[in-house]
Design an enzyme around this catalytic site. Structure first.
Site, PDB file in Angstrom:
ATOM      1  CD  GLU A 315      70.326 -12.769 -55.036  1.00  0.00           C
ATOM      2  OE1 GLU A 315      70.635 -13.139 -54.090  1.00  0.00           O
ATOM      3  OE2 GLU A 315      71.296 -12.451 -56.203  1.00  0.00           O
ATOM      4  CG  HIS A 344      63.200 -33.295 -32.190  1.00  0.00           C
ATOM      5  ND1 HIS A 344      62.731 -33.808 -31.188  1.00  0.00           N
ATOM      6  CD2 HIS A 344      63.505 -34.073 -33.161  1.00  0.00           C
ATOM      7  CE1 HIS A 344      62.685 -35.319 -31.527  1.00  0.00           C
ATOM      8  NE2 HIS A 344      63.074 -35.241 -32.679  1.00  0.00           N
ATOM      9  CE  LYS A 448      76.331  -6.177 -54.575  1.00  0.00           C
ATOM     10  NZ  LYS A 448      76.496  -6.694 -55.903  1.00  0.00           N
TER      11      LYS A 448
END
Ligand code: PA5
Length: 514
Positions: A315, A344, A448
């Site tokens: 960010e 794994h 937003k």
């Protein structure tokens, strides 16, 4: 790989038990000299930022997270007070909660925390609780999304009658947090409880959340200041209020951060771990983030550190424009989980597959506090963990993959403070090296706004639905909207029992009615 190469590329802060090993990055010997101008600029920016310059020009804000752990550095008395006074208040508040002086309306002690926040207002508290909150007197849960089923899942497991809700939002207007709070409030009310009498807020003094808290009669509020950015707010009231309530030694964490800040305040890259890290990132990704960073702590309690760093780094550094307005599309992609578990999973690709990354290992030297059994003659589980870590690091290098190793003695509030401060500073310095503003987030704001557009259309579509089945195209034409956007609104309504969908041969032929 040689011992002398290791030794000459190791930065050791013996007083902190911290080391940074860059020996497997193959950095050129001339790196510091080649980058001298950029290093000078990064040091200049650091000094200006710490002395109160407007380091976030797009938002016209100072960037003061370094003052939080050393208020003496704050540029004026008013800011100093904004740090020290809430600290006293939040400690006093937490001790009253622990003693039962501040209790539930029925007089019981709080035993659960429900933290409601998102992004910078959640990831730090989540990391800290998971890493060092095991002995918390208040079991902690988080609402960090506006997913209804996720909210139900979290609330279902709680005894709300003994839960203290902590609503955290710097802006006080973030929809996900507002929604989480209103959902929690409803759940409290359904259980016959008064939410406000079991809630506190951490927010800016004039925010919508602040006004809501005052109007509803929350137990108290704690301030959050303009000069602290969301993703660097973990050592402000955002992180300190939960820590105090969880009985975590927040002074030790602040001391750890302060100690690392001091080391990374040095001009000389040879002595400055953050500057070395920023230069290594820069070299590895050609100053353009061409390589992703895989974060691999070999310690379960640091599993959220990769997620925390993902936000802090991506960010902050993921920006379209540089400070001169040029289009640069900067950033460093960050992902990771923990070792040896990931051996794994995706480590197979790291070793043998596409070469688009460098790794950052975090080694915690102590396996556990007490004694260990031998899981095979002579070896403990911790020996295996160390073996897997050392082996993976070496195997990656042997197939041409670079890695950084950061080592700390154990995971404590102090060492967590060191790590947080190290990466906060590295992000600051790297941003200077590539000439970007690390402290704004236009992309988040754009997201937003885009959600707002969808919600406006959804309301129109919902209002326009009738008993007559119509295709999305017909309905869109009637309300002058885009047919595909209208279709997605309609399927959302249908999936949530607000519309009836009849599927036909293709989405364009599907019909919808009320
Ligand atoms: O780092 C940031 O600025 C963001 O991730 C914010 O923390 C996030 O959007 C939440 O914002 P607020 O604390 O205002 O609710």
């Amino acid at each position: 790989m040689s011992f002398s190469n290791y030794s000459s590329h190791l930065l050791r802060y013996a007083d902190l038990g911290f080391t940074l090993d860059l020996s497997l990055m193959d950095l050129p010997a001339s790196l510091h000299a080649d980058m001298a101008d950029k290093i000078s600029r990064a040091n200049r920016d650091r000094k200006a930022l710490e002395s109160g310059a407007i380091a976030n020009p797009d938002e016209g804000r100072m960037v003061g997270h370094y003052w939080l752990r050393n208020p003496a550095l704050a540029p004026n008395d008013e800011i100093r007070k904004q740090i020290t006074e809430p600290l006293i208040a939040l400690k006093a508040f937490a001790s009253k909660v622990h003693s039962g002086e501040i209790a539930t309306p029925s007089g019981e002690k709080f035993d659960t925390l429900l933290i409601i926040g998102i992004g910078g207002s959640a990831l730090g508290p989540q990391l800290i609780y998971d890493a060092v909150g095991a002995n918390s007197p208040l079991r902690t849960h988080f609402l960090d999304n506006t997913d209804p089923a996720g909210i139900d899942r979290t609330l279902a497991g709680l005894d709300l009658s003994r839960t203290l809700a902590v609503v955290i939002s710097k802006s006080g207007g973030t929809p996900e947090t507002r929604n989480g709070m209103l959902e929690a409030k409803t759940a409290f009310e359904r259980a016959g409880l008064n939410f406000a009498k079991q809630a506190i807020a951490v927010t800016r003094d004039d925010s919508k959340l602040y006004k809501f808290a005052k109007q509803e009669g929350f137990i108290t509020t704690f301030p959050m200041e303009d000069w602290v950015g969301g993703r660097t707010s973990v050592l402000s009231t955002v992180g300190l209020v939960p820590m105090a309530l969880q009985g975590i030694d927040l002074d030790a964490m602040l001391a750890g951060a302060k100690a690392m800040d001091e080391k990374t305040r040095r001009d000389d890259p040879a002595q400055n771990a953050a500057l070395q890290l920023a230069l290594a990132w820069h070299h590895e990704g050609n100053g353009k983030g061409e390589k992703d960073m895989v974060v691999l702590p070999y310690k379960d309690s640091l599993v959220l550190f990769s997620k925390y760093l993902q936000q802090l780094i991506m960010e902050s550094l993921g920006k379209e424009k540089d400070l001169d307005g040029n289009t640069v599309h900067q950033g460093i992609a960050v992902y990771g989980n923990k070792g040896s578990t990931d051996q794994h999973a995706y480590v197979q690709q790291l070793r043998d597959g596409v070469h688009n990354f460098f790794a950052t290992f975090i080694e915690v030297r102590q396996g556990r506090e007490g004694d260990s059994i031998e899981v095979e003659p002579g070896n403990t589980s911790g020996d295996f963990l160390q073996g897997f870590f050392r082996g993976t690091r070496k195997a990656l290098y042997e197939s041409g993959r670079h890695s950084i190793t950061i080592s700390i003695p154990e995971v404590t509030p102090f060492t967590l403070g060191l790590l947080i401060a190290l990466f906060e500073r590295t992000v600051s310095l790297y941003a200077s090296l590539v000439n970007i503003n690390a402290y704004h987030q236009p992309g988040v704001e754009a997201g937003k706004a885009a959600a707002g557009i969808f919600l406006d259309l959804l309301a129109k579509v919902r209002a326009h639905l009738s008993a007559t089945p119509k295709t999305a195209e017909t309905l869109a034409a009637e309300i002058s909207a885009d047919p595909e956007d209208t279709y997605h609104c309609l399927t959302h309504l249908a999936a949530n029992r607000q519309a009836r969908q009849t599927q036909a041969s293709s989405p364009t032929a599907d019909t919808f009615s009320r």
